[in-house]
Enzyme design. Structure first.
Site, short mmCIF file in Angstrom:
data_model
loop_
_atom_site.label_atom_id
_atom_site.label_comp_id
_atom_site.label_asym_id
_atom_site.label_seq_id
_atom_site.Cartn_x
_atom_site.Cartn_y
_atom_site.Cartn_z
N GLU A 34 0.74 4.21 0.69
CA GLU A 34 -0.04 5.39 1.64
C GLU A 34 0.98 6.03 2.47
O GLU A 34 1.70 5.26 3.24
CB GLU A 34 -1.08 4.42 2.54
CG GLU A 34 -2.21 4.18 1.72
CD GLU A 34 -3.09 3.05 2.15
OE1 GLU A 34 -2.81 2.60 3.23
OE2 GLU A 34 -4.31 2.93 2.00
N ARG A 50 0.86 -1.11 -0.01
CA ARG A 50 0.01 -0.07 0.00
C ARG A 50 1.14 1.24 -0.02
O ARG A 50 1.71 1.54 0.99
CB ARG A 50 -0.90 -0.06 1.10
CG ARG A 50 -1.79 -1.16 1.36
CD ARG A 50 -3.04 -1.21 0.23
NE ARG A 50 -3.59 -2.35 0.43
CZ ARG A 50 -5.00 -2.47 0.87
NH1 ARG A 50 -5.44 -1.29 1.18
NH2 ARG A 50 -5.71 -3.53 0.66
N ARG A 75 -1.06 -6.45 12.19
CA ARG A 75 -2.20 -5.76 13.28
C ARG A 75 -2.78 -6.53 14.26
O ARG A 75 -2.90 -6.20 15.33
CB ARG A 75 -3.14 -5.02 12.13
CG ARG A 75 -3.90 -3.98 12.98
CD ARG A 75 -4.86 -3.16 12.11
NE ARG A 75 -4.07 -2.19 11.42
CZ ARG A 75 -5.04 -1.11 10.88
NH1 ARG A 75 -6.20 -1.05 10.77
NH2 ARG A 75 -4.05 -0.38 9.89
N SER A 134 -11.32 -6.41 6.85
CA SER A 134 -12.41 -5.52 6.09
C SER A 134 -12.88 -6.97 5.28
O SER A 134 -12.17 -7.67 4.89
CB SER A 134 -11.89 -4.48 5.00
OG SER A 134 -11.72 -3.32 5.71
N ARG A 192 -0.23 2.12 13.48
CA ARG A 192 -1.34 1.09 13.18
C ARG A 192 -1.12 0.67 11.53
O ARG A 192 -1.61 -0.13 10.93
CB ARG A 192 -2.56 1.34 13.44
CG ARG A 192 -3.17 2.73 12.75
CD ARG A 192 -4.35 2.95 13.42
NE ARG A 192 -5.43 2.24 12.93
CZ ARG A 192 -6.78 2.29 13.50
NH1 ARG A 192 -7.01 3.47 14.33
NH2 ARG A 192 -7.68 1.70 13.00
N HIS A 193 -0.14 1.31 10.94
CA HIS A 193 -0.03 1.07 9.15
C HIS A 193 1.48 0.77 9.06
O HIS A 193 2.51 1.14 9.49
CB HIS A 193 -0.27 2.54 8.77
CG HIS A 193 -1.70 2.75 8.55
ND1 HIS A 193 -2.24 3.63 9.59
CD2 HIS A 193 -2.82 2.38 7.72
CE1 HIS A 193 -3.68 3.82 9.35
NE2 HIS A 193 -3.88 2.98 8.42
N GLU A 220 -9.62 -1.47 13.97
CA GLU A 220 -10.20 -2.40 12.83
C GLU A 220 -9.07 -3.59 12.42
O GLU A 220 -7.83 -2.90 12.17
CB GLU A 220 -10.46 -1.57 11.72
CG GLU A 220 -10.93 -2.34 10.42
CD GLU A 220 -10.26 -1.79 9.17
OE1 GLU A 220 -9.65 -2.58 8.44
OE2 GLU A 220 -10.31 -0.62 9.07
#
Length: 428
Positions: A208, A206, A402, A354, A214-215, A351
């Site tokens: 991002e 990713r 995570r 998903s 958390r990423h 979270e």
């Protein structure tokens, strides 16, 4: 020195009391005291204190071999120590380690631990975290196989993103534009047409520019997809059983690591509570005074919603369902009112999943691709399969790091991966 003795692991020492054993491992720590030398040997199973004299000890972290007699000692690690009869250096360290591994937790800055990860990952806590994650992944695989799922392997070099957006790492593929896969989503859907029930354990990427606890930009994704479902409820039921199997295996196979880390495993209820996104927003605003804007729950809303269910139902888990189309990718199955059959799973305030039901009808898929303003040519290979009788299907994906971090109470997800990749770290 005799090499006739088989190698004994430190975990087996209680069964060898009073006997001579041959140990191999790393020189974890050393000290001299009143003419005696105390060295701690570390192998893959644990630690043992060895006692000798006149030994030519190398630098810490050298690979060593000790032959000696096992004796009970209540103050020694594990309750036993080894009286050294012979000592050999297998591979000496050529310089001192950049950090003192036995003291890392108290004396080393977290960024330093990541800078020197090739060595610091040897620490007891660090390897315990990774052992827990290995057992977690093994439980994921074993349980799904038991439910009739087949493991697949999908491309990590792709021509288009599975979820759209700009969070893709571009690469030059022999002069053609390509990307690192942000998800195996499209391929695992295609494979439902082959095996009906599939899963994959593989890295995803990713692009991002997050800089949060958390990423990660590369992480291990535990992906599941299953066909012939009635709704997303079937998918949530499968995930519930997977999580229960993971906790059961960790209790059985990772008890020493959990004890070392001071971790408490959750009980997975037979039916994890489920709440719509709209109701979740209303709950956290009315009960906690926290307004939620945008198309999703913000981190504080996730924490408060989890707090509510921990207090009222005694569970660390809650499914949030019925997300709007704007918060879900183009393949999410739409419902009236601009909602989808998509869900997230919150665990201890964050979270971790998903998922949802996917579009399985070709005309509906084409309409969704257009509505999301995606390039239909780039998705033609994926869309083709929906001309040929794809069943109603859905799935989910768990971020292994995570989940590991939340299970073990690790504040930063980077420490739940051996060699993390975030926006600032490309080595080691």
């Amino acid at each position: 020195m005799t090499t006739a003795l088989p190698r004994t692991l430190t975990s087996a020492l209680p069964t060898h009391a009073g006997r001579t054993v041959r140990l191999q491992g790393f020189l974890h720590a050393r000290r001299d005291l009143g003419g005696l030398q105390f060295l701690v040997l570390r192998d893959r199973a644990g630690l043992v204190q060895c006692v000798g004299s006149g030994l030519d000890l190398p630098l810490p972290e050298s690979s060593i071999e000790v032959v000696g007699r096992v004796t009970a000692h209540p103050k020694a690690p594990g309750g036993y120590e080894v009286q050294v009869e012979s000592f050999r250096v297998l591979t000496p360290a050529t310089e001192p380690p950049p950090v003192e591994i036995p003291k890392m937790e108290w004396h080393v800055h977290p960024e330093t631990m990541l800078d020197y990860r090739v060595v610091t990952v040897r620490g007891l806590r660090e390897r315990a975290i990774l052992k827990v994650q290995a057992e977690l992944v093994a439980a994921f695989r074993d349980h799904l196989r038991g439910e009739g799922f087949t493991e697949i392997s999908t491309p990590k070099i792709v021509s288009a993103g599975a979820e759209g957006g700009a969070n893709l790492f571009p690469i030059d593929y022999f002069g053609h534009p390509a990307y690192l896969a942000q998800s195996p989503q499209l391929y695992k859907q295609i494979m439902v047409g082959v095996f009906e029930r599939v899963f994959e354990v593989a890295p995803v990427y990713r692009a991002e520019e997050h800089a949060t606890s958390r990423h990660l930009n590369e992480y291990l994704s535990l992906d599941v997809e299953l066909g012939f479902i009635e709704s997303e409820e079937d998918v949530m039921d499968v995930e519930t059983r997977v999580l229960a199997a993971i906790m059961e295996r960790l209790r059985e196979h990772a008890a020493p690591e959990l004890a070392l880390l001071g971790a408490t495993l959750p009980e997975v209820p037979a039916h994890i509570p489920r709440i719509t996104l709209l109701d979740a927003r209303r709950l956290v605003e009315e009960k906690y005074g926290h307004p939620v804007g945008g198309k999703d729950l913000d981190p504080e809303a996730e924490r408060l919603l989890s707090q509510h269910y921990a207090e009222t139902e005694g569970t660390d888990f809650v499914f949030v369902t019925k997300y709007p189309r704007a918060a879900r990718p183009f393949y999410a199955y739409p419902e009236e009112g601009g909602l989808t059959r998509g869900f997230d799973l919150l665990f201890r305030g964050i979270e971790i999943t998903s998922g949802g039901q996917r579009i399985h009808e070709y005309p509906m898929l084409q309409e969704s691709i257009a509505a999301y303003r995606l390039n239909p040519e780039a998705l033609a290979g994926y869309a083709e399969v929906f001309k040929y009788g794809m069943p109603p299907h859905g799935g989910f994906a768990i971020g292994a790091e995570r989940l590991t971090a939340r299970l073990l109470g690790i504040g930063n997800v980077r420490f739940a991966r051996a060699f993390p990749r975030d926006r600032h770290r490309l080595t080691p």
